[in-house]
Design an enzyme around this catalytic site. Sequence first.
Site, short mmCIF file in Angstrom:
data_model
loop_
_atom_site.label_atom_id
_atom_site.label_comp_id
_atom_site.label_asym_id
_atom_site.label_seq_id
_atom_site.Cartn_x
_atom_site.Cartn_y
_atom_site.Cartn_z
N CYS A 18 18.65 -55.46 -5.64
CA CYS A 18 17.75 -56.57 -5.89
C CYS A 18 18.43 -57.93 -5.85
CB CYS A 18 17.16 -56.46 -7.30
SG CYS A 18 16.27 -54.95 -7.60
N GLY A 46 16.84 -57.41 -0.77
CA GLY A 46 15.75 -56.48 -1.03
C GLY A 46 14.52 -56.88 -0.27
N ASN A 121 18.55 -56.93 -11.87
CA ASN A 121 19.32 -56.40 -10.74
C ASN A 121 20.40 -55.46 -11.27
OD1 ASN A 121 21.97 -57.80 -8.71
ND2 ASN A 121 20.74 -56.03 -8.29
N GLY A 122 20.42 -54.22 -10.78
CA GLY A 122 21.46 -53.29 -11.23
C GLY A 122 20.87 -51.94 -11.57
N TYR A 261 29.76 -56.24 2.08
CA TYR A 261 28.53 -56.10 2.84
C TYR A 261 27.31 -56.84 2.28
CZ TYR A 261 24.28 -53.85 4.60
OH TYR A 261 23.04 -53.61 5.11
N ASP A 364 32.60 -52.91 12.14
CA ASP A 364 31.43 -52.76 11.26
C ASP A 364 31.92 -52.79 9.82
OD1 ASP A 364 28.82 -52.47 10.54
OD2 ASP A 364 28.50 -50.54 11.51
N ASP A 365 30.98 -52.83 8.88
CA ASP A 365 31.41 -52.97 7.49
C ASP A 365 31.83 -51.66 6.85
OD1 ASP A 365 28.76 -51.99 6.04
OD2 ASP A 365 28.21 -53.33 7.66
N CYS A 401 27.57 -44.08 -6.24
CA CYS A 401 27.59 -45.25 -7.12
C CYS A 401 26.53 -45.08 -8.20
CB CYS A 401 27.32 -46.52 -6.31
SG CYS A 401 27.14 -47.98 -7.35
N CYS A 454 33.49 -46.11 -5.56
CA CYS A 454 32.94 -45.29 -4.46
C CYS A 454 34.03 -44.90 -3.46
CB CYS A 454 31.78 -45.99 -3.78
SG CYS A 454 32.08 -47.70 -3.39
S1 SF4 Z 1 30.90 -47.69 -7.04
FE1 SF4 Z 1 31.14 -48.93 -5.16
S2 SF4 Z 1 29.11 -49.75 -4.72
FE2 SF4 Z 1 29.10 -49.04 -6.87
S3 SF4 Z 1 29.64 -50.81 -8.13
FE3 SF4 Z 1 31.55 -49.75 -7.68
S4 SF4 Z 1 32.31 -50.72 -5.78
FE4 SF4 Z 1 30.16 -51.28 -5.99
#
Ligand code: SF4
Length: 466
Positions: A18, A46, A121-122, A261, A364-365, A401, A454
């Site tokens: 968001c 979003g 947001n979150g 990203y 790419d990202d 995540c 992640c």
């Molecule tokens: S797990 Fe990855 S996408 Fe999620 S908050 Fe941490 S860095 Fe960001």
Amino acid sequence: MLLHLPVVTFKETPLHHCGIVGIYSHKKINVPKELFYPLFSLQHRGQESCGIAYHHSRGQLITYKDLGMVGNVLSHYLTETHSSYTGIGHVRYSTRGGNKLENAQPVLAVCNKGQIALAHNGNISNSMFLKNELIREGSILQSTSDTELILHYIAKSKRNDFTESLMETLERVEGAYSFVMIHNDTLIAARDPYGFRPLVIGEKSDMMEFASETCALDILGMNYTREVNPGEIILVNKYGKQSVALHKKDRRCQCIFELIYFARPDSILFGYPVHTIRKKMGGFLAHIDNLPGDIVCAVPDSGNSAALGYSESSGVGLEYGLTRNHYSGRTFIQPAPDMRESGVRMKLHPMKAVINGKRVILIDDSLVRGTTSRIIVKLIKEAGAKEVHLRLCAPEIKYPCFFGIDIPTKEELISNRMSPADIAHYIGADSVRFLPLEYLRQCVSNPEDFCFACFNGNYPFDVKDR
Ligand code: SF4
């Protein structure tokens, strides 16, 4: 009539949750119109629904929201006048909760503490635990999103003072949140104690703005002053501004994916100009690569800054290898696999004159499932590329995540199933290389303040809703 079909992004990067905006003015302004522009700048965060909350002329809080993009849902406000002092707005990409109108924000409540509107947001990572507790105690939940939980706990609080009720509530909530809220005539902005999601502050003469990114401040001519600190709650009303703090955590956990990203390249986030950091990522990729290529091309738009960095560092010329059709929209590409290729073809067009006979270094990202990259590589090869070498600004994504980003399950992540060489074979590229985590950490001067979970699975706390 607007059609509300499923939103499926053509890119397979992790998807965001968001964007939020809150404004307070000491003089009466046309609040909905002022909210329109920053929300429009945050559309990349979003596209499924959007909405605003503001005071009606008789002092009542009202909300207007719908499925769809800002230009469709809120543009009527550009020709209307609704004068008041404060308002909040939201653009939503659904992760938890799904794409339903009842999950659109802001959420409005009238309770024993007065009128409250909230845009968030979150992801609250102990929301299942909190929901079960509320249901056990007799609460009736109207939506499947996390946002409503905060309102329930505020209403349940026995404290008389609203700020104390809010602080008591937030001490129970775990995970990632940045939010803006209106309580009666006070605008409130808060960020979780780890600081996962960004929230910036802008000011000009009589006005103050909180937003997910600085691009939403720029469009109103606001001067960026600082970020809301992790664990900080700021309250603004006619009496001035007050800042209170939640219990401090032993570290920050700013989401590094915001810089890789999500954020717009012209934004400043966590103190960093996003474009500059992405260029650094591309520069490091080139530094470790030493690859003989003829041209560097970006997968637009998220690969643009990094491709420039790669090109400058390697000396290989940057070319405009893929054009992006900005009019194909995001709302009508169907999720079925056979539709995915036509979706990508509608969005990206290879420049045959540039690509034909060339060894292409494609930037790419990040790589999630690999299915979209496979189509992009196919398009470039069809345009006559001799070789395609895919380079990613992010390390291999191996973990989900729990903090507001829609990353698929561990099993779906291609980097959990294949080596870079196997991925290259699968997507039809000549090679694939990821930015190693140690280089990504070097792109920022304070890596210990960032979340990389992640990539390495090091979550900052034991997540209850796993
Ligand atoms: S797990 Fe990855 S996408 Fe999620 S908050 Fe941490 S860095 Fe960001």
